[in-house]
Write a protein that holds these residues in place. Structure first.
Motif, PDB file in Angstrom:
ATOM      1  N   MET A  37      -6.597   4.445  -9.398  1.00 56.35           N
ATOM      2  CA  MET A  37      -6.594   3.656  -8.197  1.00 56.35           C
ATOM      3  C   MET A  37      -6.966   4.580  -7.033  1.00 56.35           C
ATOM      4  O   MET A  37      -6.375   5.625  -6.848  1.00 56.35           O
ATOM      5  CB  MET A  37      -5.205   3.057  -7.995  1.00 56.35           C
ATOM      6  N   SER A  38      -7.949   4.180  -6.265  1.00 51.99           N
ATOM      7  CA  SER A  38      -8.394   5.019  -5.149  1.00 51.99           C
ATOM      8  C   SER A  38      -7.778   4.526  -3.847  1.00 51.99           C
ATOM      9  O   SER A  38      -7.472   3.346  -3.689  1.00 51.99           O
ATOM     10  CB  SER A  38      -9.918   4.997  -5.060  1.00 51.99           C
ATOM     11  N   GLU A  39      -7.610   5.464  -2.943  1.00 51.41           N
ATOM     12  CA  GLU A  39      -7.053   5.119  -1.649  1.00 51.41           C
ATOM     13  C   GLU A  39      -8.134   4.470  -0.788  1.00 51.41           C
ATOM     14  O   GLU A  39      -9.302   4.835  -0.882  1.00 51.41           O
ATOM     15  CB  GLU A  39      -6.537   6.376  -0.950  1.00 51.41           C
ATOM     16  N   PRO A  40      -7.738   3.504   0.047  1.00 45.45           N
ATOM     17  CA  PRO A  40      -8.752   2.893   0.907  1.00 45.45           C
ATOM     18  C   PRO A  40      -9.256   3.890   1.941  1.00 45.45           C
ATOM     19  O   PRO A  40      -8.493   4.670   2.505  1.00 45.45           O
ATOM     20  CB  PRO A  40      -8.007   1.741   1.593  1.00 45.45           C
ATOM     21  N   GLU A  41     -10.568   3.875   2.118  1.00 46.10           N
ATOM     22  CA  GLU A  41     -11.167   4.811   3.056  1.00 46.10           C
ATOM     23  C   GLU A  41     -11.000   4.277   4.475  1.00 46.10           C
ATOM     24  O   GLU A  41     -11.313   3.131   4.755  1.00 46.10           O
ATOM     25  CB  GLU A  41     -12.651   4.993   2.761  1.00 46.10           C
ATOM     26  N   SER A  42     -10.490   5.114   5.336  1.00 43.58           N
ATOM     27  CA  SER A  42     -10.360   4.706   6.730  1.00 43.58           C
ATOM     28  C   SER A  42     -11.577   5.206   7.496  1.00 43.58           C
ATOM     29  O   SER A  42     -11.970   6.362   7.366  1.00 43.58           O
ATOM     30  CB  SER A  42      -9.072   5.256   7.347  1.00 43.58           C
ATOM     31  N   THR A  43     -12.160   4.315   8.256  1.00 44.93           N
ATOM     32  CA  THR A  43     -13.327   4.714   9.027  1.00 44.93           C
ATOM     33  C   THR A  43     -12.867   5.500  10.249  1.00 44.93           C
ATOM     34  O   THR A  43     -11.957   5.078  10.953  1.00 44.93           O
ATOM     35  CB  THR A  43     -14.129   3.481   9.491  1.00 44.93           C
ATOM     36  N   PRO A  44     -13.446   6.646  10.485  1.00 46.24           N
ATOM     37  CA  PRO A  44     -13.024   7.441  11.635  1.00 46.24           C
ATOM     38  C   PRO A  44     -13.411   6.736  12.936  1.00 46.24           C
ATOM     39  O   PRO A  44     -14.485   6.160  13.045  1.00 46.24           O
ATOM     40  CB  PRO A  44     -13.782   8.757  11.471  1.00 46.24           C
ATOM     41  N   GLN A  45     -12.509   6.795  13.897  1.00 47.35           N
ATOM     42  CA  GLN A  45     -12.772   6.197  15.195  1.00 47.35           C
ATOM     43  C   GLN A  45     -13.766   7.076  15.955  1.00 47.35           C
ATOM     44  O   GLN A  45     -13.611   8.290  15.990  1.00 47.35           O
ATOM     45  CB  GLN A  45     -11.467   6.077  15.993  1.00 47.35           C
ATOM     46  N   PRO A  46     -14.781   6.450  16.568  1.00 51.89           N
ATOM     47  CA  PRO A  46     -15.717   7.272  17.348  1.00 51.89           C
ATOM     48  C   PRO A  46     -15.020   7.842  18.577  1.00 51.89           C
ATOM     49  O   PRO A  46     -14.030   7.293  19.064  1.00 51.89           O
ATOM     50  CB  PRO A  46     -16.812   6.277  17.741  1.00 51.89           C
ATOM     51  N   ALA A  47     -15.530   8.938  19.054  1.00 52.31           N
ATOM     52  CA  ALA A  47     -14.953   9.575  20.238  1.00 52.31           C
ATOM     53  C   ALA A  47     -15.104   8.639  21.437  1.00 52.31           C
ATOM     54  O   ALA A  47     -16.125   7.964  21.577  1.00 52.31           O
ATOM     55  CB  ALA A  47     -15.662  10.892  20.517  1.00 52.31           C
ATOM     56  N   PRO A  48     -14.091   8.573  22.288  1.00 53.64           N
ATOM     57  CA  PRO A  48     -14.203   7.686  23.450  1.00 53.64           C
ATOM     58  C   PRO A  48     -15.291   8.160  24.405  1.00 53.64           C
ATOM     59  O   PRO A  48     -15.566   9.355  24.523  1.00 53.64           O
ATOM     60  CB  PRO A  48     -12.818   7.753  24.087  1.00 53.64           C
ATOM     61  N   LEU A  49     -15.884   7.217  25.107  1.00 47.50           N
ATOM     62  CA  LEU A  49     -16.906   7.544  26.092  1.00 47.50           C
ATOM     63  C   LEU A  49     -16.285   8.136  27.352  1.00 47.50           C
ATOM     64  O   LEU A  49     -16.919   8.916  28.058  1.00 47.50           O
ATOM     65  CB  LEU A  49     -17.698   6.285  26.450  1.00 47.50           C
ATOM     66  N   PHE A  50     -15.041   7.735  27.648  1.00 43.10           N
ATOM     67  CA  PHE A  50     -14.311   8.236  28.812  1.00 43.10           C
ATOM     68  C   PHE A  50     -12.842   8.253  28.442  1.00 43.10           C
ATOM     69  O   PHE A  50     -12.337   7.312  27.829  1.00 43.10           O
ATOM     70  CB  PHE A  50     -14.543   7.308  30.019  1.00 43.10           C
ATOM     71  N   PHE A  51     -12.143   9.335  28.816  1.00 39.85           N
ATOM     72  CA  PHE A  51     -10.725   9.439  28.490  1.00 39.85           C
ATOM     73  C   PHE A  51     -10.002  10.251  29.551  1.00 39.85           C
ATOM     74  O   PHE A  51     -10.484  11.305  29.964  1.00 39.85           O
ATOM     75  CB  PHE A  51     -10.521  10.104  27.120  1.00 39.85           C
ATOM     76  N   GLU A  52      -8.861   9.740  30.001  1.00 36.39           N
ATOM     77  CA  GLU A  52      -7.931  10.481  30.848  1.00 36.39           C
ATOM     78  C   GLU A  52      -6.546  10.296  30.245  1.00 36.39           C
ATOM     79  O   GLU A  52      -6.131   9.172  29.973  1.00 36.39           O
ATOM     80  CB  GLU A  52      -7.930   9.948  32.287  1.00 36.39           C
ATOM     81  N   CYS A  53      -5.835  11.401  30.049  1.00 37.18           N
ATOM     82  CA  CYS A  53      -4.556  11.335  29.342  1.00 37.18           C
ATOM     83  C   CYS A  53      -3.396  10.868  30.204  1.00 37.18           C
ATOM     84  O   CYS A  53      -2.366  10.471  29.686  1.00 37.18           O
ATOM     85  CB  CYS A  53      -4.217  12.673  28.706  1.00 37.18           C
ATOM     86  N   GLY A  54      -3.504  10.901  31.512  1.00 36.36           N
ATOM     87  CA  GLY A  54      -2.420  10.437  32.371  1.00 36.36           C
ATOM     88  C   GLY A  54      -1.579  11.572  32.926  1.00 36.36           C
ATOM     89  O   GLY A  54      -1.286  11.599  34.102  1.00 36.36           O
ATOM     90  N   ALA A  55      -1.143  12.497  32.101  1.00 38.85           N
ATOM     91  CA  ALA A  55      -0.357  13.654  32.560  1.00 38.85           C
ATOM     92  C   ALA A  55      -0.441  14.751  31.505  1.00 38.85           C
ATOM     93  O   ALA A  55      -0.660  14.490  30.331  1.00 38.85           O
ATOM     94  CB  ALA A  55       1.098  13.267  32.799  1.00 38.85           C
ATOM     95  N   SER A  56      -0.208  15.966  31.943  1.00 40.27           N
ATOM     96  CA  SER A  56      -0.299  17.118  31.055  1.00 40.27           C
ATOM     97  C   SER A  56       1.095  17.569  30.633  1.00 40.27           C
ATOM     98  O   SER A  56       2.042  17.551  31.427  1.00 40.27           O
ATOM     99  CB  SER A  56      -1.002  18.263  31.781  1.00 40.27           C
TER     100      SER A  56
END
Length: 181
Positions: A1-20
């Motif tokens: 039995m094989s594990e289901p392949e998860s499709t990698p999420q593409p990198a976001p076009l814009f990202f801000e984390c909110g705080a460091s």
């Protein structure tokens, strides 16, 4: 039995984390400063109070950073725009309003109509140190997206949504012609 392949999420076009997470280092820095003050005052090294201070300050700041990372983060992908915990589809964005002019002189400048609309996310308005970007959505809705680097967010959104509202006024779909549904 094989594990289901998860499709990698593409990198976001814009990202801000909110705080460091670097803010949490203020706790150990305060404790070290208190130890230095104790030593220079002739009391030697007494680590109990600085240790308690370090734990309390670090814990308080960790809670604030975690909340900021949840509620003031921004992520834009080709399909969705996430502002805090609210997510909208990019396909629902019809147009981008032009950037608001900065007030000049002493006179108070009247805000543009889109600046009075609801801010995306669960906060009551645009977070501090963030600037709003006016968006026209489907269903004749107007909202404010926001980001610290609002010009870059606007540029990426402009690549995804080519239509912008002309600077001389709102589009015809924004005006109320008096007709009912």
């Amino acid at each position: 039995m094989s594990e289901p392949e998860s499709t990698p999420q593409p990198a976001p076009l814009f990202f801000e984390c909110g705080a460091s997470w670097y803010w949490v280092l203020c706790g150990p820095l305060c404790a070290g400063l208190l130890l230095a003050i104790q030593h220079s005052g002739g009391y030697g090294f007494q680590p109990l109070v600085p240790s308690v201070l370090m734990v309390l300050v670090s814990l308080m700041l960790a809670i604030q950073v975690k909340a900021a990372r949840i509620h003031t983060s921004v992520e834009l992908s080709a399909d969705t725009l996430r502002q805090g915990t609210e997510e909208i589809r990019v396909a629902d964005i019809l147009a981008i309003y032009p950037e608001a002019e900065r007030p000049t002189g002493w006179g108070k400048q009247e805000p543009q109509k889109w600046q009075e609309s609801r801010a995306l996310g669960e906060l009551s308005g645009v977070p501090r140190r963030k600037v709003g970007v006016g968006l026209r959505l489907t269903g004749r809705r107007t909202v404010q997206a926001w980001a610290r680097d609002h010009r870059r967010l606007r540029a990426v959104l402009t690549e995804l949504i080519p239509e912008t509202v002309p600077p001389d006024g709102p589009a015809a779909t924004d005006t109320d012609d008096g007709s009912s549904w």
